[in-house]
Write a protein that holds these residues in place. Structure first.
Motif, PDB file in Angstrom:
ATOM      1  N   LYS A  76       0.798  -1.223   0.000  1.00  0.00           N
ATOM      2  CA  LYS A  76       0.000   0.000   0.000  1.00  0.00           C
ATOM      3  C   LYS A  76       0.834   1.279   0.000  1.00  0.00           C
ATOM      4  O   LYS A  76       0.596   2.169  -0.821  1.00  0.00           O
ATOM      5  CB  LYS A  76      -0.981  -0.018   1.173  1.00  0.00           C
ATOM      6  CG  LYS A  76      -2.049  -1.091   1.048  1.00  0.00           C
ATOM      7  CD  LYS A  76      -2.930  -1.188   2.280  1.00  0.00           C
ATOM      8  CE  LYS A  76      -3.739   0.061   2.514  1.00  0.00           C
ATOM      9  NZ  LYS A  76      -4.726  -0.116   3.606  1.00  0.00           N
TER      10      LYS A  76
ATOM     11  N   LEU B 119       0.819   3.952  -3.116  1.00  0.00           N
ATOM     12  CA  LEU B 119       0.318   5.311  -2.906  1.00  0.00           C
ATOM     13  C   LEU B 119       1.340   6.361  -3.339  1.00  0.00           C
ATOM     14  O   LEU B 119       0.970   7.408  -3.878  1.00  0.00           O
ATOM     15  CB  LEU B 119      -0.068   5.507  -1.441  1.00  0.00           C
ATOM     16  CG  LEU B 119      -1.361   4.802  -1.009  1.00  0.00           C
ATOM     17  CD1 LEU B 119      -1.502   4.808   0.508  1.00  0.00           C
ATOM     18  CD2 LEU B 119      -2.572   5.485  -1.655  1.00  0.00           C
TER      19      LEU B 119
ATOM     20  N   VAL C 139      -5.901   5.843  -5.623  1.00  0.00           N
ATOM     21  CA  VAL C 139      -5.572   6.187  -4.233  1.00  0.00           C
ATOM     22  C   VAL C 139      -6.637   5.645  -3.279  1.00  0.00           C
ATOM     23  O   VAL C 139      -6.325   5.041  -2.243  1.00  0.00           O
ATOM     24  CB  VAL C 139      -5.431   7.721  -4.077  1.00  0.00           C
ATOM     25  CG1 VAL C 139      -5.327   8.100  -2.601  1.00  0.00           C
ATOM     26  CG2 VAL C 139      -4.213   8.220  -4.850  1.00  0.00           C
ATOM     27  N   ILE C 140      -7.902   5.819  -3.635  1.00  0.00           N
ATOM     28  CA  ILE C 140      -8.996   5.310  -2.794  1.00  0.00           C
ATOM     29  C   ILE C 140      -8.948   3.792  -2.720  1.00  0.00           C
ATOM     30  O   ILE C 140      -9.124   3.199  -1.641  1.00  0.00           O
ATOM     31  CB  ILE C 140     -10.355   5.784  -3.355  1.00  0.00           C
ATOM     32  CG1 ILE C 140     -10.457   7.307  -3.278  1.00  0.00           C
ATOM     33  CG2 ILE C 140     -11.508   5.119  -2.602  1.00  0.00           C
ATOM     34  CD1 ILE C 140     -11.682   7.879  -3.952  1.00  0.00           C
TER      35      ILE C 140
ATOM     36  N   LEU D  86      -6.147   2.765  -0.309  1.00  0.00           N
ATOM     37  CA  LEU D  86      -6.442   3.086   1.092  1.00  0.00           C
ATOM     38  C   LEU D  86      -7.459   2.117   1.700  1.00  0.00           C
ATOM     39  O   LEU D  86      -7.428   1.852   2.908  1.00  0.00           O
ATOM     40  CB  LEU D  86      -6.961   4.526   1.196  1.00  0.00           C
ATOM     41  CG  LEU D  86      -5.939   5.638   0.935  1.00  0.00           C
ATOM     42  CD1 LEU D  86      -6.628   6.999   0.919  1.00  0.00           C
ATOM     43  CD2 LEU D  86      -4.826   5.610   1.987  1.00  0.00           C
ATOM     44  N   THR D  87      -8.370   1.587   0.883  1.00  0.00           N
ATOM     45  CA  THR D  87      -9.405   0.685   1.404  1.00  0.00           C
ATOM     46  C   THR D  87      -9.029  -0.792   1.297  1.00  0.00           C
ATOM     47  O   THR D  87      -9.763  -1.648   1.783  1.00  0.00           O
ATOM     48  CB  THR D  87     -10.731   0.903   0.655  1.00  0.00           C
ATOM     49  OG1 THR D  87     -10.541   0.641  -0.741  1.00  0.00           O
ATOM     50  CG2 THR D  87     -11.228   2.333   0.847  1.00  0.00           C
TER      51      THR D  87
END
Length: 454
Positions: free
Chosen positions: A312, A316, A421-422, A425-426
């Motif tokens: 992650k 990112l 990006v979303i 993050l999830t």
């Protein structure tokens, strides 16, 4: 329900040296296959508007040519459904061999096509048909190659080994660019008559070499063990959408990051060499070549870092950094300063974008269990890549009638980096999850609610 694999018995063990051999096969095959795929991008930006479309309206000819580049991406989701199904039922190796042969054949045929001056509107129709075949081939290439390397990789090094698939892709893009540099330097009449065809004809060698390499590769032990213990899934897509639908959506959203690549390699090249900026064709091709050289070094380093700190954070860095730096790169092109374009091109595409590009094969593949991994990665990525492919066409429209509104294209590119990006993050962090447990948590939860297996 599951279907027992013929001859199922004791789970096979991985032969010595197979992880390296799998990585080499993924790298070499992806390099050869994506050489074919990316020479189309250079030709679509520099050659095809004059060969296959109406030269009386240069702006519209360029727009249509860039649209044919996106056609392959539209075909990729359809190819992913078919090839993902076959790959999860019959194995990764068969798909890797099939995609290479199909890509080589379709690319060779593009080099043989008649021009618009010879056959009229039939010429662009035939071009689109060949491009569709390229898209179907590409749909299964990265998913099968990354699944193959991930399932062969030793513990704690899955990120590094799967990154060879994308290193190969970048190498293919580099080779395609290097081949086009002398071609682009030919006199205009030779370039438009026969010169542009040579890179496409070389795809025959691509298919022969790639077939020899991949044919000798062993099937992954993870797939063989799963087939021996449980049998293969009869309907991988049904299981995928039942147990992994959320991760499929994450992969779709994450795959929009490929818009950075398509806009960098195609739209920015077209913009830089247009009358409004007037940069040299060969010089801009060298920017892409050197950026890909940097990517060849950066991708495995980012992947090794992800094996230590997680997928992650590295992903990112690539997504957020690409959104910001693409604006800087397009601004540099608008200034016409070649040194500035060169430096920012290498940093943007060669280094920062490589963070996301080098990690996604392991990041996405680890979201799924072995029995639906190829389908999950193929379908999720190809839907996202379809949008990325047509991002070039949208960028050409957003840039306005003069094709020079780079700031609007920069904002458009940044917006396409938000869903990745979303998605990151999830998502779950999986770099320390044992290979045999990947995807099992979702399967266990689903089993509590759905007693019947498909």
């Amino acid at each position: 329900m599951t279907v027992p694999s013929p001859g199922a018995g004791a789970p096979p063990q991985a032969p010595a040296g197979q992880p390296r051999k799998a990585a080499l096969a993924a790298w070499t095959g992806s390099a050869l296959e994506y050489y074919d795929f990316f020479i189309y991008g250079s030709a679509a930006a520099l050659i095809f508007p004059k060969v296959f479309f109406d030269e009386s309206d240069p702006g519209n000819a360029t727009l249509l040519s860039l649209a044919t580049f996106g056609v392959a991406y539209a075909a990729r989701p359809v190819g992913a459904l078919f090839l993902g199904h076959i790959g999860d039922r019959l194995g990764r190796k068969k798909i890797m061999v099939f995609t290479l042969i199909l890509m080589g054949l379709s690319t060779f045929l593009i080099g043989c096509l008649p021009s618009r001056a010879q056959v009229g509107s039939l010429a662009p129709v035939l071009l689109v048909l060949c491009r569709v075949l390229q898209g179907i081939s590409a749909a299964g290439e990265q998913a099968s190659a990354s699944s193959m390397t991930l399932e062969h990789a030793p513990p704690g090094r899955r990120g590094f080994f799967t990154s060879f698939t994308l290193s190969g892709t970048q190498a293919g893009q580099l080779i395609a660019t290097l081949v086009f540099i002398p071609v682009a330097a030919l006199p205009e009449d030779q370039l438009l008559s026969w010169g542009w065809r040579v890179p496409f004809w070389l795809s025959v060698a691509v298919a022969v070499v790639g077939y020899a390499i991949r044919r000798s590769l062993e099937e992954t032990p993870a797939f063989a063990r799963q087939a021996a213990a449980e049998g293969v899934v009869k309907l991988p897509l049904a299981v995928l959408l039942r147990d992994h639908w959320a991760d499929v959506l994450r992969v779709v959203a994450g795959s929009l990051i490929a818009s950075v690549s398509t806009i960098f390699t195609v739209w920015a090249l077209s913009y830089a060499t247009s009358d409004s900026v007037g940069m040299d064709r060969s010089g801009m091709l060298w920017v892409g070549a050197l950026a890909n050289v940097a990517a060849l070094g950066a991708i495995p380093l980012w992947a090794k870092l992800s094996d230590r700190i997680g997928r992650k954070p590295v992903y990112l860095v690539g997504s957020v950094g690409s959104a910001m730096l693409m604006a800087c790169y397009l601004w540099a092109i608008s200034t016409g300063s070649y040194p500035l374009v060169l430096v920012l091109g290498i940093v943007t595409f060669g280094v920062v974008y490589s963070a996301a590009n080098g990690v996604w094969p392991s990041f996405y593949g680890e979201m799924f269990s072995t029995r639906v991994r190829l389908s999950g990665v193929a379908i999720g990525t190809q839907i996202g890549f379809a949008v990325a492919g047509f991002a070039v066409t949208f960028a050409a429209q957003i840039a306005g009638p003069g094709g020079d509104d780079w700031s609007a294209v920069a904002l458009f590119t940044a917006a396409l980096c938000v869903p990745p990006v979303i998605a990151a993050l999830t998502a779950r962090e999986t770099h320390r999850v044992p290979a045999e447990q990947l995807g099992l948590r979702l399967r266990a939860e689903a089993a509590d609610h759905v007693p019947a297996r498909i």
